[in-house]
Write an enzyme that holds these catalytic residues in place. Structure first.
Site, PDB file in Angstrom:
ATOM      1  N   HIS A  98      -0.149  11.015  -9.346  1.00  0.00           N
ATOM      2  CA  HIS A  98      -0.783  10.641  -8.528  1.00  0.00           C
ATOM      3  C   HIS A  98       0.351  10.187  -7.469  1.00  0.00           C
ATOM      4  O   HIS A  98      -0.145  10.416  -6.303  1.00  0.00           O
ATOM      5  CB  HIS A  98      -1.216   9.184  -9.028  1.00  0.00           C
ATOM      6  CG  HIS A  98      -1.583   8.216 -10.217  1.00  0.00           C
ATOM      7  ND1 HIS A  98      -2.993   8.198  -9.099  1.00  0.00           N
ATOM      8  CD2 HIS A  98      -1.621   8.893 -10.876  1.00  0.00           C
ATOM      9  CE1 HIS A  98      -3.651   7.309 -10.747  1.00  0.00           C
ATOM     10  NE2 HIS A  98      -3.042   8.355 -11.748  1.00  0.00           N
ATOM     11  N   ASP A 108       2.681  11.337   0.830  1.00  0.00           N
ATOM     12  CA  ASP A 108       1.779  10.919  -0.003  1.00  0.00           C
ATOM     13  C   ASP A 108       0.923  11.006  -0.918  1.00  0.00           C
ATOM     14  O   ASP A 108       0.452  11.868  -0.382  1.00  0.00           O
ATOM     15  CB  ASP A 108       1.022  10.126   1.348  1.00  0.00           C
ATOM     16  CG  ASP A 108       0.304   8.013   0.362  1.00  0.00           C
ATOM     17  OD1 ASP A 108       0.956   8.017  -0.953  1.00  0.00           O
ATOM     18  OD2 ASP A 108       0.306   7.465   1.434  1.00  0.00           O
TER      19      ASP A 108
HETATM   20  C1  GDG Z   1      -0.248   5.824  -5.787  1.00  0.00           C
HETATM   21  C2  GDG Z   1       0.697   6.699  -4.670  1.00  0.00           C
HETATM   22  C3  GDG Z   1      -2.118   7.501  -4.726  1.00  0.00           C
HETATM   23  C4  GDG Z   1      -2.697  -2.264  -0.529  1.00  0.00           C
HETATM   24  N1  GDG Z   1      -2.894  -3.898  -0.166  1.00  0.00           N
HETATM   25  C5  GDG Z   1      -3.252  -4.623  -1.007  1.00  0.00           C
HETATM   26  C6  GDG Z   1      -4.493  -3.881  -2.147  1.00  0.00           C
HETATM   27  N2  GDG Z   1      -3.660  -2.549  -1.545  1.00  0.00           N
HETATM   28  C7  GDG Z   1      -4.670  -1.297  -2.599  1.00  0.00           C
HETATM   29  C8  GDG Z   1      -4.999  -0.516  -1.224  1.00  0.00           C
HETATM   30  C9  GDG Z   1      -5.312   0.287  -2.327  1.00  0.00           C
HETATM   31  C10 GDG Z   1      -4.405   0.703  -3.190  1.00  0.00           C
HETATM   32  O1  GDG Z   1      -3.990  -0.882  -2.999  1.00  0.00           O
HETATM   33  C11 GDG Z   1      -3.032   1.553  -2.582  1.00  0.00           C
HETATM   34  O2  GDG Z   1      -3.437   2.659  -2.967  1.00  0.00           O
HETATM   35  P1  GDG Z   1      -2.806   3.958  -2.508  1.00  0.00           P
HETATM   36  O3  GDG Z   1      -3.073   5.124  -2.793  1.00  0.00           O
HETATM   37  O4  GDG Z   1      -2.435   3.556  -0.470  1.00  0.00           O
HETATM   38  O5  GDG Z   1      -0.993   4.075  -2.125  1.00  0.00           O
HETATM   39  P2  GDG Z   1       0.309   3.309  -3.722  1.00  0.00           P
HETATM   40  O6  GDG Z   1      -0.058   2.441  -4.132  1.00  0.00           O
HETATM   41  O7  GDG Z   1       1.748   3.895  -3.315  1.00  0.00           O
HETATM   42  O8  GDG Z   1      -0.884   4.440  -4.833  1.00  0.00           O
HETATM   43  C12 GDG Z   1      -1.079   7.191  -3.957  1.00  0.00           C
HETATM   44  C13 GDG Z   1      -2.894   6.406  -5.378  1.00  0.00           C
HETATM   45  O9  GDG Z   1      -1.182   5.862  -6.062  1.00  0.00           O
HETATM   46  C14 GDG Z   1      -4.085   7.175  -6.341  1.00  0.00           C
HETATM   47  O10 GDG Z   1      -3.166   8.088  -7.051  1.00  0.00           O
HETATM   48  O11 GDG Z   1      -3.267   7.853  -3.628  1.00  0.00           O
HETATM   49  O12 GDG Z   1      -0.619   8.427  -3.367  1.00  0.00           O
HETATM   50  O13 GDG Z   1       1.230   6.496  -3.998  1.00  0.00           O
HETATM   51  O14 GDG Z   1      -6.585   0.546  -2.783  1.00  0.00           O
HETATM   52  O15 GDG Z   1      -6.346  -1.733  -0.946  1.00  0.00           O
HETATM   53  N3  GDG Z   1      -5.124  -4.714  -2.650  1.00  0.00           N
HETATM   54  C15 GDG Z   1      -4.633  -5.680  -2.338  1.00  0.00           C
HETATM   55  N4  GDG Z   1      -4.904  -6.352  -1.810  1.00  0.00           N
HETATM   56  C16 GDG Z   1      -3.306  -6.084  -0.553  1.00  0.00           C
HETATM   57  O16 GDG Z   1      -2.778  -7.272  -0.302  1.00  0.00           O
HETATM   58  N5  GDG Z   1      -5.920  -6.372  -3.437  1.00  0.00           N
END
Ligand code: GDG
Length: 463
Positions: free
Chosen positions: A159, A366
């Site tokens: 990821h 990212d």
């Molecule tokens: C890893 C990789 C890759 C965030 N704050 C809250 C919340 N979130 C949710 C978002 C989104 C998820 O968490 C975050 O996903 P990201 O992709 O932005 O980042 P990582 O957590 O670092 O994820 C990344 C991912 O895996 C998938 O392959 O894209 O590059 O680092 O869905 O909406 N959800 C809730 N409350 C929050 O306060 N419920």
């Protein structure tokens, strides 16, 4: 047909009929719900020294899915999770070499936990099951499964980014790690840049030979590589953003804010570029005073990995910066920066995306960044907001109709914010339509189906 066995560090706490957060959990759950299968991982429980430790995974059934979890001892948690996975691998995979540390005993702990998972799996998995491992916690899993005598098809989806070989090689155990990774049959990456960096390492530093279609012959076996950009459920996000029952918060917020909202949502992690983003917002306030009094920047940053020191440092820094910026620019009737260091339910978050005229997504690196994709999905197509996106997020490879910025360029980010807030509706629609089309094509279903199909198609491990 053979069963799907998913392995990830954490097993999402799922309840029947309840939506889960995050792309990994959503994509994996969809696959397992449709066809049934096993989801294996750490329970989230750390057993303190002398506490009870079960030597077999605990099973729970949720519909057609069997969840199996193991606990970790304090020693394993410290070496594997706080140590090598998040203290060494995470920073280096995100090009933050200066924040990385390395201790051989922690690497040994990482291998030990991968072996613990493999041992637990060996008792559950049947010879023709497909094993799909996720992320940087499990780079040594296939190697450990092979040591258990398993010849199944085993895939890994990473990821995070995979960095240029010279960066990866700053990890003293890089050669052992790469050799272990090559025990997987299929390695999936978010972007072509990540896949190429991995293959580059194999060709230049591990004696590999490139064959056709992303296959590399290395360490006397064939390793398949591919690119599988993870997506989101576009229509589900928009439906959640619009549902009247979810909009209470957003409506109240609208009444309190001045005219315009810039939103950012990130786990509180140094890879997300929050410090640089706060500095860019300060520059925006200094250089574009026309936005004073009417624009609010809201940063939602749920705490993450709070028991690791680098994360405590960034948290303290941001708290200080938020106070300082507001102290410098706020008026009696306007507070420019709202910094919320907590998490919100998904059905609150999606309507907030829809409220925001701009979303500032500026990670230093990212793997993908699902917030960018959720923001675009949540927009009203007639009156869409503008995505300001780091060129170093995997998502930038697909969402090139966003305003792309360099997260190290404060003035450039400030300019992009001004441009976003002043953009005509025609241009906003044009950009939004282009991004939506890419996201519909590279959907979460497609990510899952392509990886599973490619893993099914690999020839399997020779006996
Ligand atoms: C890893 C990789 C890759 C965030 N704050 C809250 C919340 N979130 C949710 C978002 C989104 C998820 O968490 C975050 O996903 P990201 O992709 O932005 O980042 P990582 O957590 O670092 O994820 C990344 C991912 O895996 C998938 O392959 O894209 O590059 O680092 O869905 O909406 N959800 C809730 N409350 C929050 O306060 N419920």
């Amino acid at each position: 047909m053979s069963r799907l066995v998913v392995v990830s560090n954490r097993v999402a706490p799922i309840q029947e009929g309840e939506a889960t957060a995050g792309g990994l959990a959503a994509g994996v759950l969809d696959a397992l719900r449709q066809k049934g299968g096993i989801w294996f991982g750490w329970s989230g429980t750390v057993n303190e020294a002398g506490g009870p430790v079960t030597d077999h995974p605990v099973e729970r059934e949720v519909g057609p899915i069997s969840l199996f979890t193991v606990d970790l001892t304090r020693r394993d948690y410290d070496a594997f999770y706080r140590g090598f996975a998040n203290g060494t691998l995470w920073p280096v995979l995100h090009y933050q070499i200066g924040l990385g540390r390395f201790e051989w005993p922690e690497f040994a702990g990482y291998r030990r936990v991968n072996a613990l998972f493999a041992h637990g799996l060996a008792a559950l998995v049947q010879p023709d099951d497909l094993i799909w491992a996720h992320d940087y916690h499990l780079l040594c899993l296939a190697d450990a499964l092979r040591a258990e005598g398993m010849r199944n098809r085993i895939g890994l989806f990473l990821h995070t980014p995979f960095p240029a070989p010279g960066v990866f090689m700053t990890i003293p155990a890089h050669a052992e790690l790469i050799r272990a990774m090559c025990a997987f049959d299929l390695l999936g990456f978010q972007t072509e840049l990540d896949r190429t960096a991995f293959v580059d390492y194999l060709l230049r530093h591990a004696g590999g030979t490139a064959l056709a279609n992303g296959v590399v012959s290395v360490f006397d076996r064939l390793v398949h590589t591919g690119v599988y950009p993870i997506g989101v459920h576009v229509d589900d996000v928009r439906a959640q953003a619009e549902a009247p029952a979810n909009r209470r918060y957003a409506t109240r917020l609208r009444a309190h804010l001045m005219e315009r909202l810039i939103l950012s949502v990130d786990r509180l992690d140094y890879s997300k570029g929050l410090r640089q983003r706060f500095a860019a917002f300060e520059r925006f306030l200094a250089d574009y005073p026309a936005h004073h009094g009417v624009t609010t920047f809201m940063q939602i940053a749920p705490p993450s990995r709070g028991d690791i020191e680098t994360y405590q440092v960034i948290r303290r820094e941001l708290e200080g910066e938020a106070g300082r910026i507001n102290g410098r620019f706020a008026e009696v009737d306007w507070v420019p920066l709202r910094y919320l260091n907590k998490s919100f339910p998904r059905n609150v978050l999606m309507p907030l995306y829809a409220e925001a005229q701009a979303c500032l997504v500026t990670p230093l690196r990212d793997g993908m960044n699902l917030v960018a994709k959720e923001y675009v999905s949540a927009q009203d197509p007639e009156e869409p907001g503008v995505l300001v996106l780091s060129e170093f997020a995997g998502a930038a490879r697909e969402l090139d109709a966003a305003l792309l910025v360099n997260p190290y360029d404060e003035a450039g980010m400030a300019r992009a914010l001004d441009q976003a807030l002043c953009m005509s509706v025609e241009e906003r629609r044009e950009r939004h339509t282009a991004m939506l089309a890419v996201m519909r094509k590279n959907s979460l279903e497609r990510w899952r189906d392509r990886f599973e199909a490619d893993l099914r198609a690999v020839p399997g491990d020779p006996a």
